[in-house]
Each structure stands twice: as C-alpha cells, then as structure tokens.
Design an enzyme around this catalytic site. Structure first.
Site, PDB file in Angstrom:
ATOM      1  N   GLY A  61      36.110  42.378  43.088  1.00 44.94           N
ATOM      2  CA  GLY A  61      34.748  42.328  43.611  1.00 44.94           C
ATOM      3  C   GLY A  61      33.651  42.426  42.576  1.00 44.94           C
ATOM      4  N   SER A  62      33.908  42.033  41.326  1.00 38.38           N
ATOM      5  CA  SER A  62      32.828  42.099  40.321  1.00 38.38           C
ATOM      6  C   SER A  62      31.726  41.099  40.627  1.00 38.38           C
ATOM      7  CB  SER A  62      33.388  41.870  38.917  1.00 38.38           C
ATOM      8  OG  SER A  62      33.828  40.534  38.747  1.00 38.38           O
ATOM      9  N   ASN A  63      32.061  39.947  41.198  1.00 36.68           N
ATOM     10  CA  ASN A  63      31.001  39.001  41.612  1.00 36.68           C
ATOM     11  C   ASN A  63      30.228  39.563  42.801  1.00 36.68           C
ATOM     12  OD1 ASN A  63      30.782  36.280  40.151  1.00 36.68           O
ATOM     13  ND2 ASN A  63      32.983  36.598  40.274  1.00 36.68           N
ATOM     14  N   ILE A  70      42.550  29.299  51.563  1.00 41.23           N
ATOM     15  CA  ILE A  70      41.921  27.984  51.645  1.00 41.23           C
ATOM     16  C   ILE A  70      41.643  27.633  53.104  1.00 41.23           C
ATOM     17  CG2 ILE A  70      42.209  25.532  51.102  1.00 41.23           C
ATOM     18  CD1 ILE A  70      43.995  26.479  48.756  1.00 41.23           C
ATOM     19  N   ASN A  93      31.210  28.835  46.877  1.00 38.16           N
ATOM     20  CA  ASN A  93      32.316  29.464  46.154  1.00 38.16           C
ATOM     21  C   ASN A  93      32.032  29.426  44.662  1.00 38.16           C
ATOM     22  OD1 ASN A  93      35.085  30.490  45.825  1.00 38.16           O
ATOM     23  ND2 ASN A  93      35.477  28.478  44.914  1.00 38.16           N
ATOM     24  N   HIS A 107      34.066  29.248  40.979  1.00 38.06           N
ATOM     25  CA  HIS A 107      35.385  28.968  40.409  1.00 38.06           C
ATOM     26  C   HIS A 107      35.279  29.121  38.893  1.00 38.06           C
ATOM     27  CE1 HIS A 107      39.381  27.204  40.152  1.00 38.06           C
ATOM     28  NE2 HIS A 107      38.929  26.513  39.127  1.00 38.06           N
TER      29      HIS A 107
END
Ligand SMILES: Nc1nc2c(c(=O)[nH]1)N[C@@H](CN(C=O)c1ccc(C(=O)N[C@@H](CCC(=O)O)C(=O)O)cc1)CN2
Ligand SMILES: NCC(=O)N[C@@H]1O[C@H](COP(=O)([O-])[O-])[C@@H](O)[C@H]1O
Length: 219
Positions: free
Chosen positions: A12-14, A92, A107, A109
């Site tokens: 969960g760093s983002n 997905i 999202n 990536h």
C-alpha cells in the site's frame, strides 16, 4: 468532492502516497473505502491507521468471478464511488466490471507500457524482466483500465535510467520513490479536477502547468 475506492493487494505505498496528497491538500477527494483481496495486505492497516473503511473481499468467497464482480459493482454503486483506483491490485477484471465503470478505473504499472505488461507482469516480476532484457530506461505508467491487461489508454508516464548494478529490488525501490509516488497522485488530481479527456486511445491532459511543475510535460 470526488469519492474514491482504492483496490490493493500488497503493502500500500501508493495508497499512502494518495492519502498523503489528500491530507496536504494536493488532491481534493475522499477515499471512501480501501478494498483488498489479500487478508494480510499491509495496505488495509494503512487504511485503518487513517480512519478509512478497510474491507477484505476475495473472489474465493464467491461461487465464481461474475458473482464476485457483481458484488463489487453493487458495493461501489451503493457508495456512489466516482473513481476506482487500482494500486497493486492483483486481480484482472472482466469486461463486465470494466464496462460498468468505463473510463473511471485507473491503474499504475511499474514499467513504460506497453513494454513489460500483461498477465504475469506484476510486482518484482516486472523489474526482473526489465533487468534481464537489458533495457536502458524504465519507469511507470498510469493508465485507464479496460478489458485488456495493461492495455488501456495511457494517462501519464515517467522514465528513469536503469543502472548497471541494479537488482530487481533496487530498481523497484527507485521506480516507486522517483516515479510512482509522484505520478499517481498527479494523475488522480487531474482526474478529480476533470482535466483529462479521452479520445479513442489518446488521453489529453488539459492542465499543462501541473505537468510542467512535475516535469511530466510532453510537448
Ligand atoms: N481488466 C483489467 N484488470 C486489471 C488491470 C487491467 O489493466 N485490466 N490491471 C491490473 C494490475 N496489473 C498490472 O498493472 C496486473 C495485476 C495482476 C496480474 C496477474 O497476472 N495476476 C495473476 C494473479 C496474481 C496473484 O493473485 O498473486 C493472474 O491473474 O494470474 C497482471 C497484471 C489489475 N486489474
Ligand atoms: N501490474 C500491477 C503492478 O505490478 N503494480 C505494482 O505493484 C506495486 C504495489 O506496491 P504498493 O502496494 O506498495 O503500492 C507497485 O509497484 C505497482 O506499480
């Protein structure tokens, strides 16, 4: 104020970068809930620490994928969620789910898509492939989510150089710190301020100043 649902599967760093950007006033939005398909995801703890509703909802608890996704659709619509933010979410979605929230799912990536994307390309796997291939630049991509895996219209990208002595772990750390935690909050800010226009596969950012400020200018 836009209402966000953040989907996570890992540390969960983002998510934390988005929480911090909301706290410091950069993003005018509310994270209504954090949803994980992994019970032990530290991202759920980050949500609880910030008094955000945290839910473990796994496909394993449903008879099949479509019932899982129907439950999620009802869950999100009942909360009047505006945007769905995928932040290391390792599931997905089918076309059914994506069409229910067309151009409202984003999202991040950890590569410069379309390179090093697709099924099996997540987390450290991506950085391992980048190093094995020997590319000189890598980075991260924020994109809209469509029925393909990592093939949706690209919103923002930022590149960094790969170092000769990089390991997958050192590269992952640099991509997170120097790219992801910067571009994802910017992309979500633009989304919440209605400054993103999608024309086919092309994504037009209508605020050039913010791109210049974050060295993301591309014209
Ligand atoms: N319809 C879409 N759904 C999702 C997308 C997307 O672009 N379209 N992005 C993914 C996130 N993602 C890359 O950004 C990604 C996530 C997971 C996988 C993958 O191969 N997963 C494995 C299972 C992994 C696990 O459960 O441990 C698999 O499905 O076999 C690839 C890319 C989020 N959803
Ligand atoms: N294909 C999806 C994918 O690989 N996403 C990646 O998972 C990590 C999640 O870290 P976090 O849980 O600390 O945000 C991030 O590096 C993100 O780009």
């Amino acid at each position: 104020m836009k209402k966000l649902a953040v989907f996570v599967s890992g540390s969960g760093s983002n998510l934390q970068a988005i929480i911090d950007a909301i706290k410091n006033g950069e993003i005018c939005a509310q994270i209504s809930c954090v949803i994980s398909n992994k019970k032990d995801a530290y991202a759920l703890e980050r949500a609880r620490q910030n008094r955000i509703e945290a839910y473990y909802i796994s496909k394993k608890d449903f008879p099949n994928e479509i019932e899982y996704e129907k439950y999620l659709v009802n869950f999100l619509k009942s909360r009047e969620i505006d945007y769905i933010i995928l932040a290391g979410f390792l599931y997905i979605f089918s076309e059914y789910f994506v069409e229910e929230f067309k151009n409202r799912i984003v999202n991040i990536h950890p590569s410069l898509l379309p390179a090093f994307g697709g099924k099996g390309m997540y987390g450290l796997n991506v950085h391992k492939s980048v190093i094995e291939y020997g590319v000189k630049v890598t980075g991260a991509t924020v994109h809209f989510v469509d029925s393909t895996t990592d093939g949706g219209p690209i919103i923002l990208q930022k590149a960094i150089y790969v170092r000769d002595d990089d390991t997958p772990e050192s590269l992952q750390k640099r991509v997170l710190e120097e790219v992801e935690w910067k571009i994802y909050p910017v992309a979500i800010k633009l989304l919440c301020e209605d400054k993103i226009e999608v024309i086919g596969r092309k994504v037009i950012i209508k605020d050039k100043e913010i791109l210049k400020r974050w060295e993301l200018r591309h014209d």
